[in-house]
Design an enzyme around this catalytic site. Structure first.
Site, PDB file in Angstrom:
ATOM      1  N   HIS A  59       0.850  -1.190   0.000  1.00 41.81           N
ATOM      2  CA  HIS A  59       0.000   0.000   0.000  1.00 41.81           C
ATOM      3  C   HIS A  59       0.888   1.243   0.000  1.00 41.81           C
ATOM      4  CE1 HIS A  59      -3.789   2.138   0.776  1.00 41.81           C
ATOM      5  NE2 HIS A  59      -3.086   2.919   1.557  1.00 41.81           N
ATOM      6  N   GLY A  83      -3.080  11.917   5.953  1.00 41.58           N
ATOM      7  CA  GLY A  83      -1.969  12.859   6.008  1.00 41.58           C
ATOM      8  C   GLY A  83      -0.779  12.358   6.798  1.00 41.58           C
ATOM      9  N   PHE A  84      -1.048  11.518   7.801  1.00 38.26           N
ATOM     10  CA  PHE A  84       0.043  11.058   8.663  1.00 38.26           C
ATOM     11  C   PHE A  84      -0.193   9.614   9.086  1.00 38.26           C
ATOM     12  CE2 PHE A  84      -0.558  15.592   9.119  1.00 38.26           C
ATOM     13  CZ  PHE A  84       0.731  16.081   8.929  1.00 38.26           C
ATOM     14  N   ASP A 135      -8.307   1.797   6.063  1.00 44.08           N
ATOM     15  CA  ASP A 135      -6.946   2.347   6.140  1.00 44.08           C
ATOM     16  C   ASP A 135      -6.842   3.346   7.288  1.00 44.08           C
ATOM     17  OD1 ASP A 135      -4.422   3.305   5.539  1.00 44.08           O
ATOM     18  OD2 ASP A 135      -4.965   4.179   3.607  1.00 44.08           O
ATOM     19  N   GLY A 136      -5.991   3.044   8.269  1.00 49.34           N
ATOM     20  CA  GLY A 136      -5.713   3.993   9.352  1.00 49.34           C
ATOM     21  C   GLY A 136      -5.992   3.433  10.731  1.00 49.34           C
ATOM     22  N   GLY A 137      -4.966   3.403  11.575  1.00 45.80           N
ATOM     23  CA  GLY A 137      -5.151   2.981  12.969  1.00 45.80           C
ATOM     24  C   GLY A 137      -5.511   1.517  13.127  1.00 45.80           C
ATOM     25  N   ASP A 183       1.068   5.293   0.040  1.00 46.48           N
ATOM     26  CA  ASP A 183       0.343   6.524   0.338  1.00 46.48           C
ATOM     27  C   ASP A 183       1.033   7.710  -0.328  1.00 46.48           C
ATOM     28  OD1 ASP A 183      -1.875   5.707   1.995  1.00 46.48           O
ATOM     29  OD2 ASP A 183      -0.371   5.103   3.474  1.00 46.48           O
ATOM     30  N   HIS A 235      -2.614   4.759  -3.133  1.00 48.98           N
ATOM     31  CA  HIS A 235      -3.701   5.552  -2.550  1.00 48.98           C
ATOM     32  C   HIS A 235      -3.331   7.018  -2.746  1.00 48.98           C
ATOM     33  CE1 HIS A 235      -5.643   6.805   1.589  1.00 48.98           C
ATOM     34  NE2 HIS A 235      -6.277   7.326   0.564  1.00 48.98           N
ATOM     35  N   GLY A 267       0.275  -0.228   8.756  1.00 50.86           N
ATOM     36  CA  GLY A 267       1.591   0.397   8.634  1.00 50.86           C
ATOM     37  C   GLY A 267       2.420   0.119   9.863  1.00 50.86           C
ATOM     38  N   GLY A 322       0.356   6.437  11.913  1.00 49.03           N
ATOM     39  CA  GLY A 322       0.395   6.315  13.369  1.00 49.03           C
ATOM     40  C   GLY A 322      -0.720   7.000  14.140  1.00 49.03           C
TER      41      GLY A 322
HETATM   42 ZN    ZN Z   1      -3.512   4.751   2.499  1.00 40.47          ZN
END
Ligand code: ZN
Length: 209
Positions: free
Chosen positions: A25, A134-135, A167-169, A27, A58, A189, A137
């Site tokens: 993936h 955007g970030f 996607d995320g956390g 980003d 993405h 990630g 973690g």
């Molecule tokens: Zn992503």
């Protein structure tokens, strides 16, 4: 790959090749659609040169339609654009498919699922952002679970074959819950790259629930 150590990029790519993950993936951030800049084509090419699994890019960028052909030419197989960045989302998804890639649409946490009521058929996958893009973690936004269920209902109602990516956390603490809600693809990630044993982390995230 945003959580990878870019000073050891080749080793990090080989680690993912050796693990249970299904794809890479990537980003891509432009400093305009999101308040951060990640990396561009030279890094994507470096990853593509060693990757033995499909690349899933993405795009967190404005005017993503300008770069469809370039992403195809560097070997990307799955390409997602943000709903909020596309004035003509349906056309852009068609262009991605015409270029021979799987077409994805990503939704920011503030964007409701019903925005896709008329385009879900045009998307091979929908990416639900479970943090603000955007970030890396960041903490998982709980409301995302409700959005997965809503999206699953929309896909079923429309008799579409669209997959759900989240996607995320994401980590071992919520992976089972996400699969149960209807997620097909989980993006991880830090849960992999910061793990004491990344190979084991990939294996555990892929447990057949
Ligand atoms: Zn992503």
């Amino acid at each position: 790959m945003l959580s990878a150590d870019f000073g050891r990029l080749n080793e990090e790519v080989e680690m993912v090749n050796a693990g249970a993950a299904d794809m890479f993936h990537l980003d891509i951030m432009d400093g305009r659609f999101v308040p951060n800049i990640s990396y561009g084509f030279p890094v994507v090419k470096a990853i593509a040169a060693r990757a033995r699994k499909p690349l899933d890019a993405h795009l967190m960028i404005v005017e993503p339609e300008k770069y469809i052909e370039t992403f195809r030419s560097v070997g990307v197989a799955y390409l997602s654009v943000h709903c909020e960045a596309c004035v003509h989302l349906h056309r852009t998804l068609q262009q991605i498919r015409s270029a021979g890639m799987k077409a994805g649409v990503a939704l920011n946490p503030h964007t409701p699922v019903w925005c896709l009521a008329d385009t879900v058929h045009a998307a091979d996958f929908v990416l639900i952002m479970s943090v603000n893009p955007g970030f890396g973690g960041q903490a998982f936004i709980e409301r995302s679970l409700h959005k997965i269920t809503e999206l699953k209902n929309l896909i079923t109602r429309e008799n579409a074959a669209t997959l759900i990516e989240v996607d995320g956390g994401i980590g071992l603490y919520n992976a089972a819950q996400l699969y149960a809600a209807g997620a097909d693809i989980l993006v991880a990630g830090n849960a992999i790259f910061s793990a004491a044993n990344p190979l084991q982390a990939m294996e555990e995230l892929k447990i057949d629930y």
